[in-house]
Design a protein around this motif. Structure first.
Motif, PDB file in Angstrom:
ATOM      1  N   LEU A 184       0.849  -1.089   0.109  1.00 47.19           N
ATOM      2  CA  LEU A 184      -0.116  -0.043   0.008  1.00 47.19           C
ATOM      3  C   LEU A 184       0.860   1.281   0.043  1.00 47.19           C
ATOM      4  O   LEU A 184       0.563   2.295  -0.580  1.00 47.19           O
ATOM      5  N   LYS A 185       2.076   1.079   0.534  1.00 47.93           N
ATOM      6  CA  LYS A 185       2.850   2.323   0.566  1.00 47.93           C
ATOM      7  C   LYS A 185       3.257   2.822  -0.802  1.00 47.93           C
ATOM      8  O   LYS A 185       3.366   4.050  -0.973  1.00 47.93           O
ATOM      9  N   HIS A 186       3.432   1.966  -1.836  1.00 46.98           N
ATOM     10  CA  HIS A 186       4.050   2.257  -3.026  1.00 46.98           C
ATOM     11  C   HIS A 186       2.854   2.192  -4.096  1.00 46.98           C
ATOM     12  O   HIS A 186       2.665   2.822  -5.232  1.00 46.98           O
ATOM     13  N   LEU A 187       1.883   1.402  -4.028  1.00 51.84           N
ATOM     14  CA  LEU A 187       0.713   1.049  -4.955  1.00 51.84           C
ATOM     15  C   LEU A 187       1.107   1.443  -6.395  1.00 51.84           C
ATOM     16  O   LEU A 187       0.904   2.401  -6.813  1.00 51.84           O
ATOM     17  N   ARG A 188       1.908   0.582  -6.785  1.00 52.08           N
ATOM     18  CA  ARG A 188       2.315   0.774  -8.233  1.00 52.08           C
ATOM     19  C   ARG A 188       1.402   0.635  -9.125  1.00 52.08           C
ATOM     20  O   ARG A 188       0.432  -0.237  -9.071  1.00 52.08           O
ATOM     21  N   PRO A 189       1.420   1.145 -10.361  1.00 52.91           N
ATOM     22  CA  PRO A 189       0.534   0.871 -11.756  1.00 52.91           C
ATOM     23  C   PRO A 189       0.782  -0.359 -12.214  1.00 52.91           C
ATOM     24  O   PRO A 189       1.716  -1.121 -11.879  1.00 52.91           O
ATOM     25  N   THR A 190      -0.348  -0.740 -12.590  1.00 50.15           N
ATOM     26  CA  THR A 190      -0.458  -2.054 -13.340  1.00 50.15           C
ATOM     27  C   THR A 190      -0.153  -2.051 -14.807  1.00 50.15           C
ATOM     28  O   THR A 190      -0.341  -1.173 -15.395  1.00 50.15           O
ATOM     29  N   ASN A 191       0.294  -3.324 -15.444  1.00 50.79           N
ATOM     30  CA  ASN A 191       0.426  -3.541 -16.506  1.00 50.79           C
ATOM     31  C   ASN A 191      -0.576  -4.480 -17.370  1.00 50.79           C
ATOM     32  O   ASN A 191      -1.390  -4.828 -16.477  1.00 50.79           O
ATOM     33  N   GLU A 192      -0.632  -4.411 -18.482  1.00 53.17           N
ATOM     34  CA  GLU A 192      -1.748  -5.350 -19.261  1.00 53.17           C
ATOM     35  C   GLU A 192      -1.897  -6.705 -18.758  1.00 53.17           C
ATOM     36  O   GLU A 192      -3.127  -7.034 -18.436  1.00 53.17           O
ATOM     37  N   PRO A 193      -0.603  -7.377 -18.929  1.00 54.52           N
ATOM     38  CA  PRO A 193      -0.825  -8.742 -18.194  1.00 54.52           C
ATOM     39  C   PRO A 193      -1.287  -8.913 -16.900  1.00 54.52           C
ATOM     40  O   PRO A 193      -2.235  -9.674 -16.606  1.00 54.52           O
ATOM     41  N   GLU A 194      -1.074  -7.948 -15.890  1.00 56.43           N
ATOM     42  CA  GLU A 194      -1.514  -7.988 -14.733  1.00 56.43           C
ATOM     43  C   GLU A 194      -2.770  -7.727 -14.512  1.00 56.43           C
ATOM     44  O   GLU A 194      -3.815  -8.478 -13.878  1.00 56.43           O
ATOM     45  N   ARG A 195      -3.470  -6.744 -15.333  1.00 62.33           N
ATOM     46  CA  ARG A 195      -4.990  -6.418 -15.686  1.00 62.33           C
ATOM     47  C   ARG A 195      -5.555  -7.529 -16.254  1.00 62.33           C
ATOM     48  O   ARG A 195      -6.699  -7.983 -15.454  1.00 62.33           O
ATOM     49  N   TRP A 196      -5.086  -8.126 -17.055  1.00 63.69           N
ATOM     50  CA  TRP A 196      -5.569  -9.159 -17.581  1.00 63.69           C
ATOM     51  C   TRP A 196      -5.904 -10.495 -16.473  1.00 63.69           C
ATOM     52  O   TRP A 196      -6.870 -11.062 -16.383  1.00 63.69           O
ATOM     53  N   ASN A 197      -4.676 -10.847 -15.996  1.00 65.63           N
ATOM     54  CA  ASN A 197      -4.870 -11.901 -15.124  1.00 65.63           C
ATOM     55  C   ASN A 197      -5.889 -11.362 -13.825  1.00 65.63           C
ATOM     56  O   ASN A 197      -6.401 -12.387 -13.382  1.00 65.63           O
ATOM     57  N   GLY A 198      -5.713 -10.098 -13.475  1.00 67.20           N
ATOM     58  CA  GLY A 198      -6.845  -9.870 -12.619  1.00 67.20           C
ATOM     59  C   GLY A 198      -8.223 -10.026 -12.901  1.00 67.20           C
ATOM     60  O   GLY A 198      -9.104 -10.508 -12.303  1.00 67.20           O
ATOM     61  N   LEU A 199      -8.311  -9.648 -14.407  1.00 64.51           N
ATOM     62  CA  LEU A 199      -9.810 -10.074 -14.915  1.00 64.51           C
ATOM     63  C   LEU A 199     -10.182 -11.455 -14.908  1.00 64.51           C
ATOM     64  O   LEU A 199     -11.204 -11.697 -14.593  1.00 64.51           O
ATOM     65  N   LYS A 200      -9.011 -12.199 -15.206  1.00 63.48           N
ATOM     66  CA  LYS A 200      -9.283 -13.646 -15.396  1.00 63.48           C
ATOM     67  C   LYS A 200      -9.799 -14.086 -13.894  1.00 63.48           C
ATOM     68  O   LYS A 200     -10.946 -14.774 -13.842  1.00 63.48           O
ATOM     69  N   LEU A 201      -9.180 -13.605 -12.917  1.00 61.66           N
ATOM     70  CA  LEU A 201      -9.608 -14.022 -11.725  1.00 61.66           C
ATOM     71  C   LEU A 201     -11.074 -13.511 -11.301  1.00 61.66           C
ATOM     72  O   LEU A 201     -11.684 -14.349 -10.526  1.00 61.66           O
ATOM     73  N   ILE A 202     -11.203 -12.367 -11.498  1.00 59.21           N
ATOM     74  CA  ILE A 202     -12.554 -11.573 -11.300  1.00 59.21           C
ATOM     75  C   ILE A 202     -13.595 -12.602 -12.029  1.00 59.21           C
ATOM     76  O   ILE A 202     -14.556 -13.089 -11.552  1.00 59.21           O
ATOM     77  N   ILE A 203     -13.502 -13.055 -13.487  1.00 60.29           N
ATOM     78  CA  ILE A 203     -14.578 -13.728 -14.031  1.00 60.29           C
ATOM     79  C   ILE A 203     -14.563 -14.941 -13.739  1.00 60.29           C
ATOM     80  O   ILE A 203     -15.813 -15.569 -13.437  1.00 60.29           O
ATOM     81  N   ILE A 204     -13.470 -15.743 -13.239  1.00 58.13           N
ATOM     82  CA  ILE A 204     -13.399 -16.970 -12.648  1.00 58.13           C
ATOM     83  C   ILE A 204     -14.355 -17.062 -11.462  1.00 58.13           C
ATOM     84  O   ILE A 204     -15.054 -17.952 -10.943  1.00 58.13           O
ATOM     85  N   GLY A 205     -13.852 -15.949 -10.418  1.00 61.78           N
ATOM     86  CA  GLY A 205     -14.641 -15.755  -9.367  1.00 61.78           C
ATOM     87  C   GLY A 205     -16.115 -15.796  -9.233  1.00 61.78           C
ATOM     88  O   GLY A 205     -16.797 -16.480  -8.591  1.00 61.78           O
ATOM     89  N   TYR A 206     -16.697 -14.974 -10.391  1.00 64.22           N
ATOM     90  CA  TYR A 206     -18.109 -14.882 -10.609  1.00 64.22           C
ATOM     91  C   TYR A 206     -18.564 -16.174 -11.155  1.00 64.22           C
ATOM     92  O   TYR A 206     -19.526 -16.507 -10.681  1.00 64.22           O
ATOM     93  N   PHE A 207     -17.873 -16.515 -12.073  1.00 68.04           N
ATOM     94  CA  PHE A 207     -18.522 -18.220 -12.731  1.00 68.04           C
ATOM     95  C   PHE A 207     -18.602 -19.048 -11.450  1.00 68.04           C
ATOM     96  O   PHE A 207     -19.696 -19.784 -11.364  1.00 68.04           O
ATOM     97  N   LYS A 208     -17.699 -19.036 -10.407  1.00 70.65           N
ATOM     98  CA  LYS A 208     -17.715 -20.058  -9.463  1.00 70.65           C
ATOM     99  C   LYS A 208     -18.889 -19.637  -8.721  1.00 70.65           C
ATOM    100  O   LYS A 208     -19.787 -20.587  -8.316  1.00 70.65           O
ATOM    101  N   LYS A 209     -19.219 -18.386  -8.489  1.00 80.16           N
ATOM    102  CA  LYS A 209     -20.174 -17.981  -7.517  1.00 80.16           C
ATOM    103  C   LYS A 209     -21.873 -17.907  -8.088  1.00 80.16           C
ATOM    104  O   LYS A 209     -22.490 -18.672  -7.784  1.00 80.16           O
ATOM    105  N   VAL A 210     -21.733 -17.092  -9.213  1.00 80.31           N
ATOM    106  CA  VAL A 210     -23.041 -16.929  -9.823  1.00 80.31           C
ATOM    107  C   VAL A 210     -23.585 -18.046 -10.996  1.00 80.31           C
ATOM    108  O   VAL A 210     -24.742 -18.033 -10.812  1.00 80.31           O
ATOM    109  N   VAL A 211     -22.696 -18.997 -11.244  1.00 78.80           N
ATOM    110  CA  VAL A 211     -23.107 -20.125 -12.110  1.00 78.80           C
ATOM    111  C   VAL A 211     -23.038 -21.458 -11.437  1.00 78.80           C
ATOM    112  O   VAL A 211     -24.342 -22.037 -11.257  1.00 78.80           O
TER     113      VAL A 211
END
Lengths: 476, 305
Positions: A184-211
């Motif tokens: 939290l001290k540094h809160l570095r910016p994210t790059n595209e692969p990180e955002r893509w992997n983050g999105l994957k986690l989010i969508i997989i998480g939603y799939f597990k929960k809502v589906v």
């Protein structure tokens, strides 16, 4: 607000849009203030009154940790105040009715009339969302400062950004201060692969929960709503396996969403579930299930009690205490205590007999040990889900009675639940055997395959989602 | 191209969702439109010269547009709710909906026997809708328009559609912002309601207490210069007969008391209107009843501006 709600999607879109600009300003106080404000808005959406409690809990530990660091001679006092403050708020807001009810019963046994349970003030029955999570997270901060593994922050915004960070505030994972506060001290910016992997986690998480979880839920709820109307063994096995998958996907889905959101902020949360139903022993199960909680109990209860350093008998006793307290953490009811005690019994049996290791050496033994472990876990889930000890015993008796046929599949709720149960089993088998079809493709097509895979998951989340249910662990 | 995977993912999702929205049966999003309709009804702050009250027979049976066309264009609003009764909270709600500054002030009450029973007088639906949390209000009022693009299927339904074996929905419904729920069945079944209406009056007869509360408000309103009109919404004869036998409703005695409190009673013949399920008027009959009601009110109150 729930992750699986439209209002959260709007909140998330606004939050990350503004975070993009705030991150660039290189002003730590502004960044932390923004995280705190957004997290408090997220949390206060449920009930603004909950904010007072998290503020009170947070200030006790913020000043408690500063006191521990500044006044080494009185560090124990500050630690005790912190623990009492946190455990006290849990006792008041989560366990008051349970404590009062049990005192009434105890006094009744002694021939004394008592109505403590009826007289518990209304505000004490509120059960603020996430209280079990953030009090533990807050306590870990002061305990780590006491142990000298962490230097307390002087910045109150920095502290509250750690404590109240919305992705993990209400249902974990319980993140250690020594992991999160430096990030939290540094809160570095994210790059595209990180955002893509983050999105994957989010969508997989939603799939597990809502589906998966939400489509299995009606089958489970239907079973538990009509406990005494059937004693059909295959039905109860179906319902309990359904619940095992429901709670796993519900909770691990939430953790995945939390981890994905954290990734978008440039933060890393450790994995909280690691395919627990692949476990060959109950010891392994607890290394794979709700990892942040089990490691919390290991580091802040089991090891301080003495762990395995004070002899084998004491190791068992300390393990039993830890598992029973862990059961009680999950809910203010004796069924949760029994669930914890049952797991303690399983682990004691494992330590004494070493049956998983011995069984794994036999041909097919690995699969047999996985099967036995899951049957034992399933028996525990009966106590976890049942409303009473009597209901749990009845269900277990039905499960092992081998009575009844397959006519329950005529019920559309059960049939639909069974289809999704089949999908869940297939997914678990695919992950167990580490089947990765995209590796069969040439490298230049793998990114496209990844995109297609995520598109299918996202469309499934949209068009195959079940009726929206609250995340199970919100009740803790 | 695949350096920007995230925008492409959302673009591809939209490319699937938008055509699917237009290809799907509108009844697939009925649940969302229904929620938006109810939230819109209770959050609508506007007041009207003419307000309709009652239960589902009124919200399906009265079209304000067709009423207004025969009522010199004075704006009307249908403020009826599911299984609604005449409880204090609801009667107050009706009063608050009326534009008391207008030179025309009319409250029209659809009186079904069920609306005068203790169960109905709990006003469960009305209180539930008016008590909804802000998040649900926001979601159902505004976000629901986006949500309509993303209505989920259930697996058996999807399998039926893909295999061509599923039949179109018999029930056709349109939610109007003036409070009317335009309803019909492609294949009507006027005996449908009677099959479960049998038990509705078991230990739930028309209550003198509920009638008393309604009449107190009627007297109060007429004292304030408001015209209070009552009518019994037409149904299938089988339902009317069931109500006469089981509800404890004495229409003649009620009408006498209603008139004594200052109300105006307008009777309608069952023969002139058709229902789609025995209980609720189909769209054509609803439009006709609304126009007839306007004409009859004008005849009964000739000095209305």
């Amino acid at each position: 607000m729930l992750f699986n709600s439209f209002i959260f999607l709007v909140f998330g879109a606004i939050f990350f849009s503004l975070l993009y600009f705030i991150r660039r300003l290189q002003q730590p106080n502004l960044r932390w203030g923004y995280l705190v404000a957004a997290s408090f808005f997220f949390y206060g959406w449920w009930d603004w009154r909950f904010l007072f409690l998290i503020l009170a809990s947070g200030f006790i530990d913020y000043f408690g940790a500063r006191g521990i660091y500044r006044y080494p001679g009185r560090r124990k006092l500050f630690l005790v105040l912190s623990v009492l403050g946190n455990v006290g708020s849990l006792a008041v807001f989560k366990y008051s009715a349970f404590i009062a009810g049990n005192l009434d019963r105890l006094l009744a046994l002694a021939g004394m009339e008592s109505h403590l349970a009826e007289n518990v003030p209304g505000f004490m029955l509120l059960l603020p969302v996430g209280i079990s999570f953030y009090t533990f997270q807050s306590m870990s901060y002061t305990i780590d400062v006491y142990r000298g593994v962490l230097k307390p922050t002087r910045n109150v915004l920095h502290f509250f950004a750690y404590l109240s960070l919305f992705p993990q505030l209400v249902a974990g994972p319980i993140v250690r201060a020594r992991d999160l506060m430096p990030q939290l001290k540094h809160l570095r910016p994210t790059n595209e692969p990180e955002r893509w992997n983050g999105l994957k986690l989010i969508i997989i998480g939603y799939f597990k929960k809502v589906v998966l979880a939400d489509n299995i839920a009606p089958m489970v709820n239907s079973g538990f709503a009509n406990i005494h109307q059937t004693d059909n063994a295959p039905f109860w096995w179906m319902v309990m396996i359904g619940f095992a998958f429901q709670i796993y996907f519900d909770f691990s889905g939430y953790s995945d969403i939390a981890r994905g959101l954290a990734k978008w902020m440039g933060l890393h949360f450790r994995i909280n579930f690691n395919h627990p139903y692949h476990s060959r022993s109950l010891r392994e199960f607890w290394n794979r299930w709700h990892i942040s909680l089990s490691t919390w109990f290991r580091d802040y209860l089991y090891i301080p009690l003495g762990g395995s350093r004070k002899g084998r008998l004491n190791a068992h006793i300390f393990m039993w205490i830890t598992m029973v307290v862990s059961g009680l953490w999950h809910g203010a009811a004796w069924t949760f205590v029994i669930w914890g005690a049952l797991h303690a019994f399983y682990i004691s049996l494992e330590r004494l007999t070493r049956w998983p290791r011995k069984l794994s050496r036999l041909p097919g033994g690995v699969f047999l040990s996985i099967l036995i472990t899951n049957v034992l876990v399933l028996a525990g889930w009966v106590f976890f889900r049942a409303e009473s000890y009597g209901d749990a015993v009845k269900i277990l008796a039905d499960m092992f009675s081998w009575k009844g046929g397959g006519d329950f599949i005529l019920n559309p709720e059960i049939r639909n639940g069974m289809i999704w149960l089949g999908v869940s089993l297939a997914i678990e088998l695919v992950t167990y055997f580490r089947f990765k079809p995209h590796l069969l493709l040439p490298v230049r097509y793998r990114r496209a395959a990844d995109l297609l895979y995520l598109l299918i998951m996202l469309l499934a989340c949209i068009y195959l989602r079940g009726e929206g249910n609250v995340f199970i662990y919100f009740q803790f | 191209m695949l350096k920007r995977r995230i925008p492409y993912l959302f673009l591809l999702t939209a490319l699937v969702a938008i055509p699917l929205y237009f290809l799907r049966d509108k009844m697939d999003s009925e649940e969302i439109r229904k929620k938006r309709y109810w939230i819109g009804k209770v959050t609508n702050k506007k007041q009207y010269p003419v307000v309709f009250g009652g239960d589902s027979r009124v919200f399906r049976g009265i079209s304000p547009d067709h009423f207004e066309a025969e009522f010199d264009g004075y704006e009307a609003y249908n403020y009826a709710f599911w299984s609604n009764g005449y409880c204090h909270a609801y009667l107050e709600g009706l009063e608050n909906k009326l534009d008391t500054a207008s030179d025309v002030k009319v409250i029209v009450l659809g009186i079904s026997p069920h609306s005068l029973t203790p169960n109905a007088a709990r006003c469960a639906h009305y209180l539930w809708e008016t008590g909804k949390k802000k998040e649900e209000v926001l979601q159902n009022l505004y976000f629901s328009r986006v949500e309509e693009f993303f209505v989920p299927y259930d697996l058996p339904e999807l399998a039926g559609k893909l295999s061509g074996k599923s039949k179109p929905d018999n029930y056709r419904i349109t939610y109007h912002t003036n409070g009317w729920v335009e309803s019909s069945w492609i294949v009507p079944d006027t005996g449908y309601s009677a099959r479960f209406y049998e038990d509705i009056f078991t230990e739930n007869k028309v209550s003198d207490e509920v009638i008393g509360e309604l009449l107190r408000f009627t007297a109060r309103w007429t004292g304030m210069g408001i015209h209070v009109v009552g009518f019994r919404p037409p149904t299938a004869w089988s339902i009317w007969k069931l109500e006469q036998e089981k509800s404890g409703f004495n229409e003649t005695a009620f009408v006498d008391r209603f008139k004594a409190a200052g109300g105006i009673w307008i009777p309608f013949s069952l023969r002139d209107y058709q229902t789609f399920d025995g209980n609720h008027l189909d769209r054509q009959s609803a439009m006709r009843l609304s126009a007839d009601l306007a004409i009859r009110i004008r005849q009964q109150i000739p000095d209305l501006p």
